[in-house]
Design a protein around this motif. Structure first.
Motif, PDB file in Angstrom:
ATOM      1  N   GLY A 265       0.992  -1.210  -0.080  1.00 27.67           N
ATOM      2  CA  GLY A 265       0.148   0.104   0.125  1.00 27.67           C
ATOM      3  C   GLY A 265       0.881   1.311  -0.164  1.00 27.67           C
ATOM      4  N   PRO A 266       0.109   2.545   0.110  1.00 29.07           N
ATOM      5  CA  PRO A 266       1.136   3.711   0.096  1.00 29.07           C
ATOM      6  C   PRO A 266       2.189   3.742   1.179  1.00 29.07           C
ATOM      7  CG  PRO A 266      -1.112   4.315  -0.525  1.00 29.07           C
ATOM      8  CD  PRO A 266      -1.291   2.715   0.128  1.00 29.07           C
ATOM      9  N   ASN A 301       0.388  -0.630   4.462  1.00 28.37           N
ATOM     10  CA  ASN A 301       0.001  -2.237   4.593  1.00 28.37           C
ATOM     11  C   ASN A 301       0.497  -3.020   3.455  1.00 28.37           C
ATOM     12  OD1 ASN A 301      -2.101  -1.423   6.437  1.00 28.37           O
ATOM     13  ND2 ASN A 301      -3.525  -0.863   4.877  1.00 28.37           N
ATOM     14  N   VAL A 302       0.509  -4.085   3.731  1.00 27.71           N
ATOM     15  CA  VAL A 302       1.158  -4.988   2.722  1.00 27.71           C
ATOM     16  C   VAL A 302       0.339  -6.410   2.507  1.00 27.71           C
ATOM     17  CG1 VAL A 302       3.497  -4.474   3.491  1.00 27.71           C
ATOM     18  CG2 VAL A 302       2.405  -6.439   4.350  1.00 27.71           C
ATOM     19  N   LYS A 307      -3.206 -13.593   0.332  1.00 27.25           N
ATOM     20  CA  LYS A 307      -3.622 -13.028   1.467  1.00 27.25           C
ATOM     21  C   LYS A 307      -4.152 -11.794   1.434  1.00 27.25           C
ATOM     22  CE  LYS A 307      -0.414 -15.732   4.353  1.00 27.25           C
ATOM     23  NZ  LYS A 307       0.309 -15.804   5.739  1.00 27.25           N
ATOM     24  N   ARG A 308      -4.968 -11.302   2.324  1.00 30.40           N
ATOM     25  CA  ARG A 308      -5.324  -9.865   2.387  1.00 30.40           C
ATOM     26  C   ARG A 308      -4.346  -8.818   2.748  1.00 30.40           C
ATOM     27  NH1 ARG A 308      -5.645  -8.301   7.594  1.00 30.40           N
ATOM     28  NH2 ARG A 308      -5.512  -9.698   9.032  1.00 30.40           N
ATOM     29  N   ALA A 312       1.741  -3.577   8.053  1.00 25.49           N
ATOM     30  CA  ALA A 312       3.268  -4.185   7.905  1.00 25.49           C
ATOM     31  C   ALA A 312       3.620  -4.430   9.226  1.00 25.49           C
ATOM     32  CB  ALA A 312       4.050  -2.797   7.479  1.00 25.49           C
ATOM     33  N   ALA A 313       3.210  -3.816  10.220  1.00 27.92           N
ATOM     34  CA  ALA A 313       3.733  -4.185  11.633  1.00 27.92           C
ATOM     35  C   ALA A 313       3.285  -5.724  12.017  1.00 27.92           C
ATOM     36  CB  ALA A 313       3.021  -3.239  12.572  1.00 27.92           C
ATOM     37  N   ASP A 314       2.108  -6.002  11.651  1.00 33.02           N
ATOM     38  CA  ASP A 314       1.608  -7.374  11.665  1.00 33.02           C
ATOM     39  C   ASP A 314       2.283  -8.439  10.941  1.00 33.02           C
ATOM     40  OD1 ASP A 314      -0.096  -6.135  13.490  1.00 33.02           O
ATOM     41  OD2 ASP A 314      -1.998  -6.309  12.111  1.00 33.02           O
ATOM     42  N   TRP A 315       2.730  -7.874   9.729  1.00 34.83           N
ATOM     43  CA  TRP A 315       3.338  -8.696   8.632  1.00 34.83           C
ATOM     44  C   TRP A 315       4.907  -9.053   9.254  1.00 34.83           C
ATOM     45  CZ3 TRP A 315       7.947  -7.057   6.402  1.00 34.83           C
ATOM     46  CH2 TRP A 315       8.519  -7.954   5.607  1.00 34.83           C
ATOM     47  N   ALA A 316       5.487  -7.900   9.948  1.00 38.22           N
ATOM     48  CA  ALA A 316       6.786  -7.851  10.423  1.00 38.22           C
ATOM     49  C   ALA A 316       6.982  -9.127  11.722  1.00 38.22           C
ATOM     50  CB  ALA A 316       7.476  -6.700  10.631  1.00 38.22           C
TER      51      ALA A 316
END
Length: 329
Positions: A265-266, A301-302, A307-308, A312-316
């Motif tokens: 995302g941005p 966001n990533v 996946k949805r 990014a913090a959750d992804w990391a």
């Protein structure tokens, strides 16, 4: 957001007593729908709609109609969907409709001279740039990626050249520092619809004269493919930022992580992060940072493959980047 500029002086409010135009509306994607809505609410008569054929889309590859076709269906309008507007059958249909004018917004195919010649007032294109800047299929995306601060919309008479016809009217729109292509296109689709109706009003009244485009300031805006949306981490942070916003939401910025595609995302430039190498990932109190050619950006966001989109913090927390590990490697 302020908007100003050269607009047709003759507006819908001043159309009383003037004969309405018989129109064929040509358009395909969602940004064309506000113009169709505005024309249906105007004093002019939309007698049919031209749009691209139904196509397969989405994960299920289901056949779906274009947003313009769906709105035309709801309005009970005939929908023409030739594979090409060069088909003799379409040209016969167009001649039979006996329209005065064909307003067009992002139809998605070149209109041949044989079709351009049929309506008495020609084909009037609403284009989302200040012509002659950004002629082509993706003017909003290229304006953002180039770092323009002002853009707009123009109405012009369609001719055989790529967006080269004489201009009837323009409006301008400021580009905000966090605008995405989707944000900007939404605003221009709304304000541009008013410009299109005002242009047709002026043509019907005989009070509007198109002016040739300037010979200077020409730039091109070709279609942006998914390959063009891959992030180059070697670029400076502010360039990465505007290129990501320019391809959001479509086709969508992406990079790779451990060999798999990761949609982004941005992002936002971050001051004081000069020590990270291009593509290097660092997780800290400032969020998930990625180094660029000059400075760093913070991920928003990533979306990993399949996946949805999520923060990014959750992804990391799941990915656990190793020290020095890079995106796009």
């Amino acid at each position: 957001m302020g908007r100003h500029g050269r607009v047709p002086a003759h507006t819908a409010a001043g159309r009383q007593g003037e004969p309405p135009l018989r129109l064929l509306f040509a358009g395909t994607p969602a940004p064309a729908v506000p113009s169709l809505e505005a024309l249906l609410a105007s004093g002019h008569e939309v007698v049919a709609v031209l749009t691209r054929p139904d196509a397969r889309s989405g994960r299920g590859r289901k056949v779906s109609r274009s947003p313009v076709a769906e709105r035309a269906d709801a309005a009970g309008l005939p929908v023409l969907q030739p594979r090409s507007p060069r088909e003799p059958e379409f040209l016969e249909q167009l001649a039979g409709l006996a329209v005065d004018c064909a307003p067009v917004v992002a139809y998605g195919a070149l209109v041949p001279q044989a079709a351009l010649d049929l309506p008495a007032h020609g084909w009037i294109n609403l284009h989302f740039s200040l012509l002659p800047a950004w002629r082509g299929a993706a003017p909003v995306q290229h304006a953002l990626m180039a770092g323009d601060e002002i853009t707009g919309a123009s109405t012009f008479r369609l001719e055989a050249g790529l967006d080269t016809g004489p201009v009837y009217g323009t409006i301008t729109e400021a580009i905000g520092p966090r605008d995405t292509a989707g944000d900007l296109l939404d605003r221009l689709a709304g304000s541009g619809a008013g410009l299109l109706v005002a242009t047709l009003d002026g043509i019907a009244a005989g009070t509007l004269v198109a002016e040739p485009q300037a010979a200077e300031g020409i730039s091109l805006a070709p279609k942006v493919d998914p390959a063009d949306a891959r992030v180059s981490w070697d670029l400076p942070a502010h360039v990465v930022d505007r290129r990501v916003r320019g391809v959001t939401p479509a086709p969508g910025a992406w990079t790779t992580w451990r060999g798999d595609r990761l949609r982004l995302g941005p992002v936002q430039p971050v001051a004081g992060s000069e020590l990270l190498e291009a593509g290097e990932v660092a997780v800290g109190s400032d969020g998930v940072l990625v180094g660029t050619g000059r400075g760093a950006v913070r991920l928003g966001n990533v979306q990993p493959a399949g996946k949805r989109m999520f923060p990014a913090a959750d992804w990391a927390r799941g990915a656990r980047p190793e020290p020095g590990e890079r995106m796009g490697a």
